[in-house]
Design an enzyme around this catalytic site. Structure first.
Site, PDB file in Angstrom:
ATOM      1  N   ARG A  87      46.253  29.711  40.694  1.00 21.68           N
ATOM      2  CA  ARG A  87      45.109  30.165  39.896  1.00 21.68           C
ATOM      3  C   ARG A  87      44.641  29.024  38.989  1.00 21.68           C
ATOM      4  NH1 ARG A  87      46.999  34.912  36.645  1.00 21.68           N
ATOM      5  NH2 ARG A  87      46.817  36.022  38.626  1.00 21.68           N
TER       6      ARG A  87
ATOM      7  N   ARG B   4      45.831  32.850  28.416  1.00 20.16           N
ATOM      8  CA  ARG B   4      45.299  32.701  29.770  1.00 20.16           C
ATOM      9  C   ARG B   4      43.874  32.143  29.712  1.00 20.16           C
ATOM     10  NH1 ARG B   4      48.193  36.026  33.400  1.00 20.16           N
ATOM     11  NH2 ARG B   4      50.381  36.054  32.769  1.00 20.16           N
TER      12      ARG B   4
ATOM     13  N   LYS C 208      51.906  37.499  28.073  1.00 20.97           N
ATOM     14  CA  LYS C 208      50.608  36.848  28.213  1.00 20.97           C
ATOM     15  C   LYS C 208      49.670  37.244  27.083  1.00 20.97           C
ATOM     16  CE  LYS C 208      49.241  40.502  31.427  1.00 20.97           C
ATOM     17  NZ  LYS C 208      48.935  40.808  32.831  1.00 20.97           N
TER      18      LYS C 208
ATOM     19  N   LYS D  83      45.315  37.209  26.144  1.00 22.02           N
ATOM     20  CA  LYS D  83      43.999  37.068  26.762  1.00 22.02           C
ATOM     21  C   LYS D  83      42.900  37.098  25.712  1.00 22.02           C
ATOM     22  CE  LYS D  83      45.426  39.102  31.167  1.00 22.02           C
ATOM     23  NZ  LYS D  83      45.174  40.174  32.172  1.00 22.02           N
TER      24      LYS D  83
ATOM     25  N   CYS E 107      41.737  44.898  42.662  1.00 20.32           N
ATOM     26  CA  CYS E 107      42.699  43.803  42.605  1.00 20.32           C
ATOM     27  C   CYS E 107      43.138  43.442  44.021  1.00 20.32           C
ATOM     28  CB  CYS E 107      43.892  44.195  41.742  1.00 20.32           C
ATOM     29  SG  CYS E 107      44.890  45.533  42.435  1.00 20.32           S
TER      30      CYS E 107
ATOM     31  N   CYS F 259      50.668  40.833  46.596  1.00 20.27           N
ATOM     32  CA  CYS F 259      51.083  41.037  45.206  1.00 20.27           C
ATOM     33  C   CYS F 259      52.420  41.771  45.172  1.00 20.27           C
ATOM     34  CB  CYS F 259      50.036  41.829  44.434  1.00 20.27           C
ATOM     35  SG  CYS F 259      50.545  42.150  42.722  1.00 20.27           S
TER      36      CYS F 259
ATOM     37  N   CYS G 241      48.471  49.015  41.422  1.00 23.92           N
ATOM     38  CA  CYS G 241      49.591  49.360  40.556  1.00 23.92           C
ATOM     39  C   CYS G 241      49.023  49.691  39.184  1.00 23.92           C
ATOM     40  CB  CYS G 241      50.590  48.200  40.489  1.00 23.92           C
ATOM     41  SG  CYS G 241      50.081  46.844  39.395  1.00 23.92           S
TER      42      CYS G 241
ATOM     43  N   CYS H  53      44.644  44.451  36.182  1.00 20.12           N
ATOM     44  CA  CYS H  53      43.911  43.277  36.653  1.00 20.12           C
ATOM     45  C   CYS H  53      42.460  43.583  37.000  1.00 20.12           C
ATOM     46  CB  CYS H  53      44.617  42.669  37.860  1.00 20.12           C
ATOM     47  SG  CYS H  53      46.264  42.030  37.487  1.00 20.12           S
TER      48      CYS H  53
END
Length: 557
Positions: free
Chosen positions: A74, A143, A206, A208, A431, A437, A476, A480
């Site tokens: 990514r 991120r 993470k 964001k 996603c 994944c 899930c 995302c």
């Protein structure tokens, strides 16, 4: 916090020597297509995830072969802007080292899929040679910083894009591990270099950041740990930047069956002037660094830190660290969260073409040569490309005389989906999910076209085919594809089964709620059909489906 209750990932980070670990040796170990356990965690900080093709797991197990490992890479691309030259280079990398596709993410980044371990170093180095990097694109750091998609729409948008790049650069990890491992940079002798913002164990999870320019909330600013709402100043046409309303504590990921986890919208805590923005952003990050939960990663995001501290104590700590006193938030209004498709005119008589890219996947397949078509566009384009937070693409900064050539290439390669796609399909997100994944419980990207066909058939049956409904699929319960903000969301529970959530809005300012659990497609349609029937019969002019469900009390909090 005692050492004994730290999560295993915290120990990995602490022992990593500034994110180095044994990555270099692991990448060079070619008899296996995988990395060792600790290194799979550290690899994320360098912008890559180890995956395997789950469609092939059982077949390979029976053949006594290891899983079909590969790597997703990514990019870090603040605000989602790249040049035609960079596009052509990434296209070539995807065809040489990846699976021949490019994927545009909801964080305005590129993902390359299917890179095998022997090509991992060469791929990351090739990306870096384009002046795009992957450091900090994943892992327990800030991120990719996203911003309203088109910096050329106005001078205010251009200022906001510059701020996305500035914040991203300020919050980058300082370790030289990325340069040593992937770019053959000089080795740091002795003690690893200091991380003034992150410390030796980085963040608990993470982080964001998103920046929105009202009235468009295309970034869905309240879904992020730190959301900045740009406030126009008093310059000519109100185009200059007065500062930002600051929102904190958004996050959409949850864990099935764990009521201690939940989606949350960020709350506005005040207004900050441009000159204080970096200090404030750093203070929010370091407060999360020092107060976030390092024992339970499920509750390690900023939203839970704020729950534990209380918003007043959190704001006071941030202001103390930043040396900044927030002012009262200023008025703003959002009217939409989606993309505006087709050609739009921006400043300086430049034009911008927003193309629909289903699920963000750019490939040559099913008679539509999208990858080839965009390669042809990049070869003649003299402006740049803008990745949107809705997995779409803007061919930006086009002179009026250049539109016809681009239109022809778009039509010839089937890239004109925005002009011939129903409104619900045009705005839907999904996603990646299966087969790559590791978190996926059900299909998402591969299921999106089929589900939309069935769902839109029901809209047509009720005479509302042209009424947009915001649909999102997630394999899930993580966020995302930002499913918890959709009017209709399918959250993967098991193969072929989903939880159905309803009631988000069209501006990214309201969470949806669970409506039914563990449904097959037939169950989903059976649950939706009577609601759509009532919506068609009782909706007010211009009323959205999510708003209707709440107004008529078909949903409850």
């Amino acid at each position: 916090m005692g050492e004994s209750i730290l999560s295993p990932v915290e120990h990995i980070k602490a022992a990593s020597r500034g994110l180095r670990g044994t990555l270099e040796a692991g990448v060079a170990d070619l008899p296996t297509g995988a990395l060792g356990g600790d290194d799979t965690q550290l690899l994320k900080f360098h912008g890559s995830y180890q995956q395997d093709d789950r469609d092939l797991r059982e077949e390979r197990r029976l053949q006594k072969l290891e899983p079909a490992y590969s790597f997703m890479i990514r990019t870090r691309l603040p605000g989602g802007v790249c040049t035609p030259g960079q596009w052509l280079a990434l296209d070539a990398i995807a065809r040489t080292h990846g699976n021949g596709t490019l994927r545009l993410t909801t964080r305005q980044a590129f993902q390359l899929h299917g890179v095998v371990k022997r090509d991992l170093k060469a791929t990351i180095a090739a990306i870096n040679a384009t002046l795009i990097d992957t450091i900090g694109a994943c892992g327990d750091v800030n991120r990719n910083v996203i911003a309203s998609a088109n910096p050329m729409q106005s001078t205010l948008h251009a200022e906001v894009h510059a701020w996305a790049a500035r914040i991203s650069g300020h919050l980058l990890p300082r370790t030289r591990a990325y340069h040593e491992i992937w770019l053959d940079g000089a080795r740091v002798a002795g003690t690893p270099e200091a991380e003034p913002i992150y410390g030796e164990t980085y963040l608990p999870r993470k982080f964001k950041v998103a920046i929105a320019v009202p009235p468009t909330n295309d970034v869905e600013v309240f879904a992020h740990d730190l959301g900045l709402v740009a406030i126009a100043g008093s310059g000519a046409g109100g185009a200059d930047l007065a500062g930002f309303n600051v929102a904190v504590g958004g996050g959409l990921g949850v864990t099935h069956g764990d009521p201690a986890t939940y989606p949350r919208l960020a709350q506005v805590i005040g207004f900050v002037a441009p000159g204080d923005t970096l200090a404030l952003a750093e203070a929010i990050v370091t407060t999360q660094r020092d107060f976030g939960d390092r024992s339970n990663r499920r509750r390690a995001r900023l939203k839970y830190t704020i729950e534990t501290m209380g918003i007043e104590a959190f704001v006071a700590e941030v202001q103390r660290r930043a040396g900044v006193q927030l002012a009262a938030a200023r008025p703003y209004r959002f009217t939409s969260s989606g993309d505006r498709f087709g050609w739009t005119r921006g400043v300086g008589d430049r034009w911008h073409l927003n193309l629909r890219i289903p699920a963000g996947r750019i490939a040559d397949r099913d008679g539509a040569r999208h990858l080839t078509g965009l390669r042809a566009v990049a070869a003649v384009h003299r402006g740049d490309f803008r990745l949107t937070p809705n997995q779409n693409l803007i061919v930006a900064n086009v002179a009026a005389g250049g539109r016809a050539a681009i239109d022809e290439l778009v039509r010839d390669h089937g890239l004109d989906l925005h002009a011939r796609t129903p409104p619900t399909s045009r705005d839907a997100l999904a996603c990646v999910a299966l087969p790559t994944c590791p978190l996926a419980m059900a299909e998402a990207e591969r299921y999106l076209p089929g589900f939309l066909a069935v769902f839109e058939a029901r809209l047509a049956h009720h005479g509302i085919a042209q009424v947009p409904v915001l649909v999102r699929l997630s394999g899930c319960p993580n966020g995302c594809s930002r499913p918890y903000l959709a009017e209709v969301a399918l959250i993967g529970k098991a193969p072929g089964r989903y939880n159905l959530h309803l009631g988000g809005d069209a501006t990214g300012e309201r969470l949806n709620v669970p409506y039914r659990e563990n449904l097959t497609e037939a169950g989903i349609i059976a649950a939706l059909d009577p609601l759509l029937q009532r919506f068609a019969a009782e909706r007010r002019p211009e009323e959205r489906f999510g708003d209707f469900l709440w107004r008529t009390k078909l949903l409850s909090a």
